[in-house]
Design a protein around this motif. Structure first.
Motif, mmCIF file in Angstrom:
data_model
loop_
_atom_site.group_PDB
_atom_site.id
_atom_site.type_symbol
_atom_site.label_atom_id
_atom_site.label_comp_id
_atom_site.label_asym_id
_atom_site.label_seq_id
_atom_site.Cartn_x
_atom_site.Cartn_y
_atom_site.Cartn_z
ATOM 1 N N ARG A 131 0.822 -1.217 0.000
ATOM 2 C CA ARG A 131 0.000 0.000 0.000
ATOM 3 C C ARG A 131 0.856 1.269 0.000
ATOM 4 N NH1 ARG A 131 -1.746 2.548 4.776
ATOM 5 N NH2 ARG A 131 -0.665 1.819 6.647
ATOM 6 N N CYS A 168 -4.378 7.762 9.065
ATOM 7 C CA CYS A 168 -5.562 7.040 8.597
ATOM 8 C C CYS A 168 -5.730 5.772 9.439
ATOM 9 C CB CYS A 168 -5.400 6.686 7.116
ATOM 10 S SG CYS A 168 -4.146 5.431 6.819
ATOM 11 N N CYS A 171 -2.832 3.192 9.152
ATOM 12 C CA CYS A 171 -1.591 3.644 9.781
ATOM 13 C C CYS A 171 -1.738 3.607 11.302
ATOM 14 C CB CYS A 171 -1.228 5.057 9.321
ATOM 15 S SG CYS A 171 -0.563 5.100 7.652
ATOM 16 N N ALA A 189 3.349 7.132 8.072
ATOM 17 C CA ALA A 189 2.504 7.806 7.080
ATOM 18 C C ALA A 189 2.292 6.901 5.880
ATOM 19 C CB ALA A 189 3.174 9.102 6.626
ATOM 20 N N CYS A 190 1.293 7.241 5.071
ATOM 21 C CA CYS A 190 1.042 6.511 3.833
ATOM 22 C C CYS A 190 0.434 7.471 2.817
ATOM 23 C CB CYS A 190 0.127 5.314 4.110
ATOM 24 S SG CYS A 190 -1.612 5.774 4.259
ATOM 25 N N CYS A 193 -2.727 9.373 4.061
ATOM 26 C CA CYS A 193 -2.763 10.327 5.174
ATOM 27 C C CYS A 193 -1.511 11.183 5.336
ATOM 28 C CB CYS A 193 -3.018 9.575 6.472
ATOM 29 S SG CYS A 193 -1.699 8.439 6.927
HETATM 30 ZN ZN ZN Z 1 -2.020 6.317 6.432
#
Ligand code: ZN
Ligand code: ZN
Ligand code: FE
Length: 752
Positions: A131, A168, A171, A189-190, A193
Motif C-alpha cells: 500500500r 488514517c 496507519c 505515514a502513507c 494520510c
Molecule cells: Zn495512512
C-alpha cells in the motif's frame, strides 16, 4: 554500526528483575523489540523509556541470562547499548508483557538522529502490491526522519512536524500494534494520510512530480530538492554545461561538489571503495564519504584525488535516482550561509525548477562528510545521521553548561547531568545568517532538552561574536583557549579524565593564544584541567592576516625572510608582482598588519607553494595543504632538519634545504610530512623521559590530513605510545564547543 561496551553483571535470583539499558535505545524501535523478545520467551512485566534510557521489568521462570544475551545480540540495527544494569525487584504479579508509553518530561537527552531508509521499507517502496508502493515518505521504527522533525522531547508524534498529519485507520492500527514494525513509529505515514511531494517550475505546480524532476536532471537542468535536513541543488555531473552553471550559481570556482549515487555499484563505477568505506557508505547514517577517484568527471572535484559520494538516504531520493546512476547533490544555500529548509529561503535564480514536499523541516541539518583512514572514521563535517547523539560523561558536573564554541565551522554543546550533546555544523560565525542559525539551534536545544544554562563557555578571542554573546548572557563565564579546547574534545569522546600527565597536540590554521599571538602548532602537557605549553612552532609573521590564508605566497615570504633566504631565490615569489612583494616585505619587517603565528596550517600552505603544487590564490580552506598531501609519496623515508630549542620548534634549516634541493614535489612533500612526524615523535620522547608520559592526543584540523595522521600514529605506536585521536567528532573547529564543554565539566568536577 552496533557498538557495545556494556559491563557484564551477575544475574540476581529473585522474583523479578529490573534491567536498565543506557545508550541509543529510544526512537530506534527498541521497546517493540524488547516486547517481542520478552513475549516470545514467556516473560511478563513491562518496558518503558526513562530519562536515561530504557527500563525493563521481567517476571517469570525463563532464563534471564538468555534474555540479556539475546537483548545484546538481536537489538535493532540502530540501537547502541552502552551499559546494562541489573537489579532484583519485587514481583508485581503481571499477567502479560506491556509497553508503557513515555510520560511527559521523562526523556533527558535522547533525541535520535535521522536514519536512512531501512531495507524492509525499501522493499515495500518498490513492491507494486504494497500500500506504500512508490510512497516517498515511507518509514518505520528502524528508519526515517528524527532530529530534523522533532520540536520537543519526549519523542512523540505530537511534538514533531508530523503532528499536522492525521493518521488514517490503517496507519493508526500499525502505530498501536506492538508487533508491527511501525509500532510508535512517530513519522508513520502513507499515501492516504501523509505528506506529499510537489514539482514546481515557473508558475506551474504539480503534485507528485518526482519523475518530472528526474527527467529535468537528465536534461541538464538544475533542480532544487527538499530532503531531510534541507535543500540540495541537483544536476547531471556528466553534463559540463550544467556543472558550469552550478558553479556560477554557487560562486565556487574549484571547491568540490558532493555526488549522490543510486547504489554501491553506481558509486563503484566512478570511485574505488574499500570494504570499510562501503560499510560507512551504506550505514544508517549515510554520510558523504570521500572516495578515491576511478575516473575524472570534469569540474566536479578538480585538482583533488577524491569524490565525496553518498547514497540515497530517504525514499524520495531513492525514487528520484531510480533511473539516474549519479547526480551532483550540493546544498542549495548561497556560499557561507546555512543550509536552506524552506522554499521561501531559496534566492531567485538558484535553480531551474524544484521538487519539494509539505513535511516541515523543524531543524536544518547538513549532510555529514567523512573519510576512512586506517579503517577509522574521520569526520570532516558532522551533521545528519550523527547529531544529536549524546556523549555519556560518566560523572555529573552538577551544573548545566552551554559552550558557544569559536568562530569558524562552529557548533554549540550543552552539558546536562551526565550527558554532553554537540550540535550539527553551523558554519562560520562571521556571517550574520550563521549567527542566526546558532541562535536557532540554542533555542531549539533549550526547548528540546528543557535546558537553561548555569555556566557559559567561550573562546579566549575577545572579538568573536560567540565570545560577545557569552559575555552578554549574564551568567558565570569560563574562557577556554582554542587549542586546549581541541585537545579536550578528544578527551571527551574517549571519556578521558587526565589524572596522569598527557601530551596534547593541536595543529590547525589559527586560534587566539594566551600571549595574544596566533597559535596553531601547540604541544601541551596536561594534567587535570591544568596545562603547560611546552613546545610551539617558531613564530613567523602572518602578513595581511586573513589575506595570507588566501594568498599563501605571503607566508612563503615570511618564512623566507625569517630564515634569511634571498627572496629572489624563491620561484613562487618571483612569479608575484614585484611591487606587491616589496610592500609585503616592508610590512613584515616593520610588523604592520602582521601578527605572529605558530600555525602548522600556514606551514603546510608555505611548503605547498614552495614545492609548486599550490594555486596562487586558494578557493577554499586548506586547498593548498590538501594538494600537498595529495602529491606526497608515502614511501619516502627521509625528513628535513629541524631544531627543538627551549620551547620553540625551528624550521629555518628545513626551509633552506627544501629550497635548494633538486627533487620532484612528490618527494619534497613526502619528506615534509615525515619531518612533522619526526618533530612529534621527538617531543613525545622528551615528554616520556621528563614526565613519564605515554599517552598522546592528536587534535586540530591539520590532522584531517590522512597521510600525516596515519604516519604519526604508526610512529608513536611503534615507540610504545598510546595514541588518542578524534573518531566520533571532527578533528577541526567543529569540536571546539565540545572541548570547551568537557573542559568546563571537568573543572566543575574538580571544584566539587
Ligand atoms: Zn495512512
Ligand atoms: Zn524502515
Ligand atoms: Fe582550530
Amino acid at each position: 554500526m552496533k557498538n557495545e561496551k556494556g559491563n557484564t553483571c551477575k544475574i540476581p535470583r529473585a522474583e523479578a528483575v529490573k534491567i536498565c539499558v543506557k545508550g541509543t535505545v529510544q526512537g530506534v524501535g527498541f521497546r517493540p523489540f524488547v516486547y517481542r523478545l520478552a513475549k516470545s520467551m514467556g516473560f511478563t512485566g513491562f518496558v518503558k523509556n526513562t530519562p536515561r534510557g530504557v527500563e525493563i521489568h521481567l517476571e517469570g521462570d525463563s532464563s534471564v541470562d538468555e534474555f540479556i544475551a539475546r537483548l545484546r545480540e538481536e537489538a535493532p540495527p540502530n540501537a547502541r547499548i552502552d551499559t546494562l544494569e541489573l537489579a532484583s525487584s519485587q514481583s508485581e504479579g503481571f499477567t502479560d508483557f506491556q509497553i508503557n508509553i513515555t510520560a511527559e518530561g521523562q526523556a533527558l537527552v535522547f533525541a535520535p538522529p535521522d536514519l536512512s531508509t531501512c531495507s524492509e521499507c525499501l522493499e515495500e517502496l518498490f513492491n507494486p502490491s504494497d500500500r506504500r508502493f512508490r510512497y516517498p515518505f515511507i518509514n518505520c521504527t528502524a528508519c526515517g526522519p528524527r532530529y530534523t522533525i522533532i520540536r520537543a522531547l519526549p519523542y512523540d508524534r505530537e511534538k514533531t512536524s508530523m503532528a499536522s498529519f492525521q493518521m488514517c485507520p490503517s496507519c493508526n492500527d500499525e502505530y498501536n500494534n506492538p508487533v508491527s514494525r511501525r509500532f510508535h513509529a512517530e513519522p508513520n505515514a502513507c499515501p492516504v494520510c501523509g505528506p506529499e511531494t510537489f514539482f514546481v517550475e515557473g508558475e506551474t505546480l504539480k503534485k507528485g512530480g518526482i519523475d518530472i524532476a528526474a527527467e529535468r536532471i537528465r536534461h541538464g537542468k538544475i533542480v532544487a530538492v527538499k530532503g531531510l535536513g534541507g535543500f540540495h541543488l541537483m544536476c547531471d555531473p556528466f553534463n559540463p554545461e550544467a556543472v558550469k552553471k552550478l558553479r556560477l550559481i554557487k560562486q565556487r570556482s574549484r571547491k568540490p561538489f558532493a555526488l549522490m549515487a543510486r547504489d554501491v555499484n553506481s558509486a563503484k563505477s566512478i570511485a574505488v571503495i574499500s570494504p570499510e568505506e562501503e560499510e560507512i557508505l551504506t550505514s544508517p547514517s549515510r554520510p558523504i564519504v570521500l572516495l578515491r577517484k576511478k575516473m575524472e568527471i570534469e569540474g566536479v572535484s578538480s585538482g583533488l584525488s577524491t569524490y565525496g559520494i553518498m547514497l540515497p538516504y530517504t525514499p524520495l531520493h531513492a525514487l528520484l535516482l531510480e533511473n539516474i546512476p549519479v547526480v551532483i547533490a550540493t546544498s542549495a544555500n548561497p556560499r557561507e550561509s546555512p543550509i536552506l529548509k524552506d522554499e521561501s529561503e531559496i534566492p531567485p535564480g538558484t535553480c531551474d525548477c524544484m521538487l519539494t514536499h509539505n513535511r516541515e523541516i523543524v531543524m536544518r541539518c547538513d549532510d555529514s562528510l567523512v573519510k576512512v583512514v586506517d579503517g577509522c572514521l574521520v569526520f570532516l563535517r558532522r551533521g545528519r545521521g550523527y547529531v544529536p547523539e549524546p556523549l555519556e560523561l560518566r560523572f555529573s558536573p552538577g551544573k548545566r553548561v552551554l559552550a558557544l564554541g569559536g568562530e569558524l565551522k562552529n557548533t554549540v554543546s550543552i552539558v546536562k547531568e551526565e550527558y554532553l550533546v554537540t550540535s550539527q555544523y553551523l558554519g562560520d560565525m562571521k556571517d550574520l545568517r550563521n549567527q542566526e542559525y546558532l541562535d536557532e539551534v540554542i533555542s531549539h536545544f533549550k526547548t528540546l532538552y528543557s535546558f537553561e544554562p548555569d555556566i557559559l563557555v567561550c573562546d579566549l578571542h575577545p572579538a568573536f561574536t560567540t565570545t560577545k554573546k557569552a559575555e552578554n548572557w549574564g551568567r558565570p563565564l569560563i574562557r577556554v583557549q582554542h587549542h586546549v579546547a581541541h585537545v579536550f574534545a578528544v578527551f571527551a569522546e574517549h571519556s578521558i579524565i587526565p589524572d596522569a600527565p598527557v601530551l596534547g597536540i593541536a595543529f590547525d590554521g589559527m586560534g587566539y593564544g594566551e600571549d595574544g599571538n596566533v597559535w596553531g602548532g601547540e604541544f601541551f602537557v596536561i594534567r587535570g584541567t591544568g596545562y603547560e605549553r611546552i613546545f610551539h612552532f617558531r613564530y613567523v609573521r602572518q602578513q595581511g592576516g586573513d589575506l595570507a590564508v588566501k594568498e599563501p605566497w605571503r607566508m612563503v615570504l615570511a618564512y623566507t625572510l625569517d630564515a634569511d633566504i634571498n627572496v629572489n631565490a624563491v620561484d613562487a615569489l618571483v612569479e608575484v608582482d614585484a611591487r606587491i612583494v616589496k610592500n609585503a616585505e616592508n610590512a613584515i619587517k616593520k610588523g604592520i598588519n602582521a601578527p605572529y603565528t605558530s600555525s602548522v596550517g600556514r606551514l603546510f600552505d608555505t611548503v605547498a607553494v614552495m614545492t609548486g603544487v599550490a594555486p596562487e590564490k586558494i578557493d577554499f580552506e586548506a586547498e593548498a595543504a590538501m594538494r600537498l598531501e595529495g602529491v606526497a609519496l608515502a614511501d619516502v623515508e627521509d625528513y628535513y632538519p629541524f631544531r627543538l630549542e627551549k620551547h620553540e620548534i625551528d624550521m629555518r634549516e628545513m626551509m633552506k634545504t627544501l629550497l635548494k634541493e633538486k627533487a620532484p614535489p612528490q618527494v619534497k612533500a613526502g619528506k615534509f610530512h615525515n619531518t612533522i612526524v619526526q618533530i612529534i615523535k621527538s617531543i613525545a620522547d622528551i615528554c616520556r623521559s621528563r614526565w613519564g608520559i605515554n599517552k598522546v592526543v592528536l587534535s586540530g584540523g591539520v590532522f584531517l590530513n590522512a597521510l600525516l595522521m596515519s604516519k604519526t600514529c604508526h610512529a608513536l605506536q611503534e615507540a610504545g605510545f598510546e595514541v588518542l585521536k578524534p573518531e566520533k567528532f571532527s578533528p577541526g573547529d567543529e569540536s571546539i564547543s565540545l572541548g570547551q564543554a568537557y573542559y568546563t565539566a571537568l573543572k566543575l568536577k574538580e571544584q566539587e
